[in-house]
Design an enzyme around this catalytic site. Structure first.
Site, mmCIF file in Angstrom:
data_model
loop_
_atom_site.group_PDB
_atom_site.id
_atom_site.type_symbol
_atom_site.label_atom_id
_atom_site.label_comp_id
_atom_site.label_asym_id
_atom_site.label_seq_id
_atom_site.Cartn_x
_atom_site.Cartn_y
_atom_site.Cartn_z
ATOM 1 N N SER A 191 42.567 31.192 63.539
ATOM 2 C CA SER A 191 43.144 32.110 64.516
ATOM 3 C C SER A 191 42.052 32.655 65.434
ATOM 4 O O SER A 191 41.362 31.872 66.095
ATOM 5 C CB SER A 191 43.904 33.227 63.783
ATOM 6 O OG SER A 191 44.733 33.950 64.654
ATOM 7 N N GLU A 312 53.860 28.141 63.252
ATOM 8 C CA GLU A 312 52.928 29.244 63.503
ATOM 9 C C GLU A 312 53.660 30.540 63.835
ATOM 10 O O GLU A 312 53.374 31.612 63.307
ATOM 11 C CB GLU A 312 52.000 28.902 64.684
ATOM 12 C CG GLU A 312 51.120 27.684 64.507
ATOM 13 C CD GLU A 312 49.794 28.005 63.848
ATOM 14 O OE1 GLU A 312 49.565 29.174 63.482
ATOM 15 O OE2 GLU A 312 48.987 27.074 63.685
ATOM 16 N N HIS A 406 51.817 30.771 60.432
ATOM 17 C CA HIS A 406 50.427 31.092 60.741
ATOM 18 C C HIS A 406 49.731 31.657 59.503
ATOM 19 O O HIS A 406 50.273 32.527 58.812
ATOM 20 C CB HIS A 406 50.406 32.121 61.870
ATOM 21 C CG HIS A 406 49.077 32.363 62.501
ATOM 22 N ND1 HIS A 406 48.419 31.416 63.253
ATOM 23 C CD2 HIS A 406 48.282 33.472 62.518
ATOM 24 C CE1 HIS A 406 47.291 31.932 63.710
ATOM 25 N NE2 HIS A 406 47.179 33.171 63.262
#
Length: 522
Positions: A191, A312, A406
Site C-alpha cells: 500500500s 482491494e 486490501h
C-alpha cells in the site's frame, strides 16, 4: 555478531545493540537509525542519532511515529499498536544468527497505512519466518501524517520519505554485522509502503542501494501539491493557526493528531479528496517516479515483483456499510468514481459490458483499483519485461463481505497467518498451503530474483494465489486495463446504461457521496 549470556550482540555505526534469541532466530528491535524528529528537528530531514556507550538493549519495539488510531469500523479488521516515546525513527532486524561473513539476502519492509497509520510493531510483520528461511528481515518506522508528509512554506517536503532513505542507508552500512549482504537488498512494501518503495527505487539518491523491489498493492506515484496543501490548510483552519511548520510545531501533539483525523475523515482511495502524499520536490523526488522508472531510472537488472488483491476495494468500502450505500446511490456513485479517476464515459460502459452481473459498488471499486494499481503496474511491467513478475492474490477472507481485500495477503507473505492479528482480517481456517506457497515465492524472489513463474512478456503472465496450487494466468486483467486507453474498441452497452454527467453534475455527485460517507462515520 557476538553473543553474551543475555542474547546476541551486534555493532552498528552508533553503538552496540543486544537482541534476543526467539524461535531459532536472533531478533533486534527498536534500533535507532536517526535522531528523534522533535524539538529543533521537527519537520526537518532526519539526522544521525547520538552515539551511545556500552551495549544498548534491543529487546522491545521502539516508539512508533505519532498517529491517530483507526476508527472503530477499521480497528475490528486491522491492528495498529502504539508505543509511546520520541525516538520513533527506529528499525528491527530478524536474522538467522550468523556473524558478519554470512552475506545473506536482505528484505527491508516499509509498512502501509495511507502514510498516516501503521508501524513496524504490527504483529503481522514479524520477520521470523523470513529469517528461518535464510533472509535477514528489516522493518522500519518512519514519520507519518502531517509530521512526515505535510507541505509547508518553511520546511523541506517529504520528511517521512527521507526517513525511509536514511533507514535504507543504515541497512546498507550496517547489515553485514547482522549477517546480511548490502549488495542484495530487496526493498518491499505494501500500500503506502509500496508507493514509497517505488518512489525510492526511482530516486537518484538510491542508485546502487536496491537490488530488487516488491510492490504489494501500491504503484509509484506522487500527490498533487495543492491536494496536500489543502489538507494542511484544513488542519490550520481547525487549529486557528497559520499553515506553517513553525505554527504546527507549537501545537499539542494529541490535539494535532485529533485534528488530522478530523481533516482526513472523507479522504479515501475511492473518494479522493485532500490527503497526505509524496510530492515532487526537485531533489529526492525530481519528477514523476512512474515515468522515471518506465524510462529507465533504475537499472534494468533491478528485479520487480508487483501485484494486487482481487478485491482491494472491499477493505475501503465494507467497514461502516459504504458498500451497500454505493449500490443504492447507483449512477450518482458511478459519476463520482468517473470524476475520481478522470475517466471518460466509455470506461464504465466497458466495465458494465465485461461484468454485466456486477453491482455498482463492485464496478466503482474495480474501476478505482485499476486506475490506482493495475494500470500503472501494467505500464511499469511493460517498460521492464524480463525483470518484472506480477501476481494476483485471489483467496477470499472467511469474514463476510471482505473477499480478497486490501492487505489480506500480508499474513501469507510473512507466514504469520496463525496470529490473532492476521485472523482479524482473514478469519479462521486460512489455508496453510497457500501461506507456504506465497511466503516461499517471496523468499525465492529476495534470494534469486525468480519467484517461481515466468517473467512478464507479451503474454502478460500473472501468478494467481488462491485455494489449491497457485497457477499462472495470461492477461487476466488485460480487458479492463485496455479500457483506460482504448475503450472505444470494446462492444458498447446502450448509452442509457451509464448516464452522462456534466461537470456540475459530477461535482454534485461527489458531494452527495461524501455526505453519505459522513453520515456513516458519525
Amino acid at each position: 555478531m557476538a553473543e553474551d549470556r543475555t542474547g546476541p550482540v551486534a555493532a552498528t555505526p552508533h553503538g552496540a545493540v543486544r537482541g534476543r534469541y526467539e524461535r531459532g532466530v536472533a531478533v533486534f528491535r527498536g534500533i535507532p537509525y536517526a535522531a528523534p524528529p522533535f524539538g529543533p528537528l521537527r519537520f526537518r530531514p532526519p539526522r544521525p542519532p547520538e552515539p551511545w556507550d556500552g551495549v544498548r538493549d534491543a529487546g522491545a519495539f521502539g516508539p512508533t511515529a505519532p498517529k491517530p488510531p483507526y476508527s472503530e469500523a477499521f480497528a475490528q479488521y486491522l491492528s495498529d499498536p502504539a508505543v509511546p516515546g520520541d525516538d520513533c525513527l527506529n528499525l528491527n532486524v530478524w536474522t538467522p544468527e550468523p556473524g558478519p561473513g554470512a552475506r545473506l539476502p536482505v528484505l527491508v519492509w516499509l509498512h502501509g497505512g495511507a502514510l498516516t497509520r501503521g508501524s513496524s510493531a504490527v504483529p503481522v510483520y514479524d520477520g521470523s519466518a523470513f529469517a528461518r528461511d535464510g533472509v535477514v528481515c528489516v522493518s522500519v518506522n518512519y514519520r507519518l501524517g502531517v509530521e512526515g508528509y505535510g507541505l509547508f512554506p518553511d520546511a523541506p517536503p517529504n520528511p517521512g520519505l527521507r526517513d525511509q532513505l536514511a533507514a535504507l542507508h543504515w541497512v546498507h552500512e550496517s547489515i553485514a554485522a547482522f549477517g546480511g549482504d548490502p549488495g542484495r537488498i530487496t526493498l518491499c512494501g505494501q500500500s503506502a509502503g509500496a508507493i514509497s518503495a517505488g518512489v525510492l527505487l526511482a530516486a537518484p539518491h538510491t542508485q546502487g542501494l536496491i537490488r530488487r523491489a516488491v510492490l504489494q498493492s501500491g504503484a509509484p506515484e506522487v500527490a498533487d501539491r495543492d491536494k496536500v496543501r489543502r489538507m494542511v490548510r484544513r488542519m490550520a483552519t481547525r487549529l486557528k493557526i497559520p499553515a506553517t511548520a513553525e505554527a504546527f510545531a507549537g501545537v499539542d501533539r494529541g490535539l494535532l493528531l485529533r485534528t488530522q483525523a478530523e481533516a482526513a475523515r472523507l479522504s479515501s482511495p475511492v473518494l479522493g479528496g485532500p490527503a497526505f502524499g509524496v510530492v515532487v520536490d526537485g531533489d529526492l523526488v525530481p519528477r514523476d517516479p512512474l515515468k522515471s522508472l518506465a524510462e529507465g531510472a533504475a537499472a534494468r537488472d533491478v528485479g520487480l515483483l508487483m501485484g494486487w488483491t482481487r478485491d482491494e476495494y472491499r477493505l475501503w468500502l465494507v467497514p461502516g456499510g459504504l458498500l451497500e450505500r454505493i449500490d443504492r446511490l447507483g449512477a450518482v456513485a458511478l459519476a463520482g468514481a468517473m470524476a475520481r479517476c478522470h475517466a471518460s464515459h466509455d470506461v464504465p460502459r466497458g466495465y458494465r459490458t465485461l461484468h454485466p452481473d456486477a453491482g455498482t459498488a463492485e464496478i466503482v471499486g474495480q474501476m478505482v483499483t485499476d486506475h490506482l494499481l493495475r494500470v500503472p503496474l501494467h505500464r511499469l511491467a511493460d517498460a521492464r519485461p524480463g525483470s518484472s513478475h506480477l501476481y494476483e492474490f485471489a483467496w477470499p477472507s472467511r469474514l463476510p463481505g471482505l473477499g480478497a481485500c486490501h492487505a489480506l495477503e500480508l499474513g501469507f507473505v510473512f507466514g504469520t497467518g496463525d496470529s490473532a492479528e492476521s485472523r482479524k482480517l482473514a478469519g479462521e481456517g486460512a489455508p496453510r498451503e497457500l501461506r507456504d506457497a506465497m511466503h516461499d515465492a517471496w523468499v525465492r524472489f529476495v534470494t534469486t530474483g525468480d519467484p517461481g513463474w515466468q517473467a512478464w512478456d507479451e503474454r502478460h503472465p500473472v501468478r494467481i494465489f488462491d485455494d489449491g496450487v497457485p497457477d499462472t494466468a495470461y492477461g487476466p486483467r488485460d480487458a479492463e486495463v485496455a479500457l483506460w486507453s482504448a475503450a472505444s474498441t470494446l462492444p458498447q452497452p446502450p448509452r442509457t446504461a451509464v448516464p452522462r454527467a456534466p461537470g456540475a453534475e459530477v461535482a454534485a455527485a461527489m458531494r452527495r457521496l461524501r455526505r453519505s460517507v459522513e453520515a456513516l462515520r458519525r
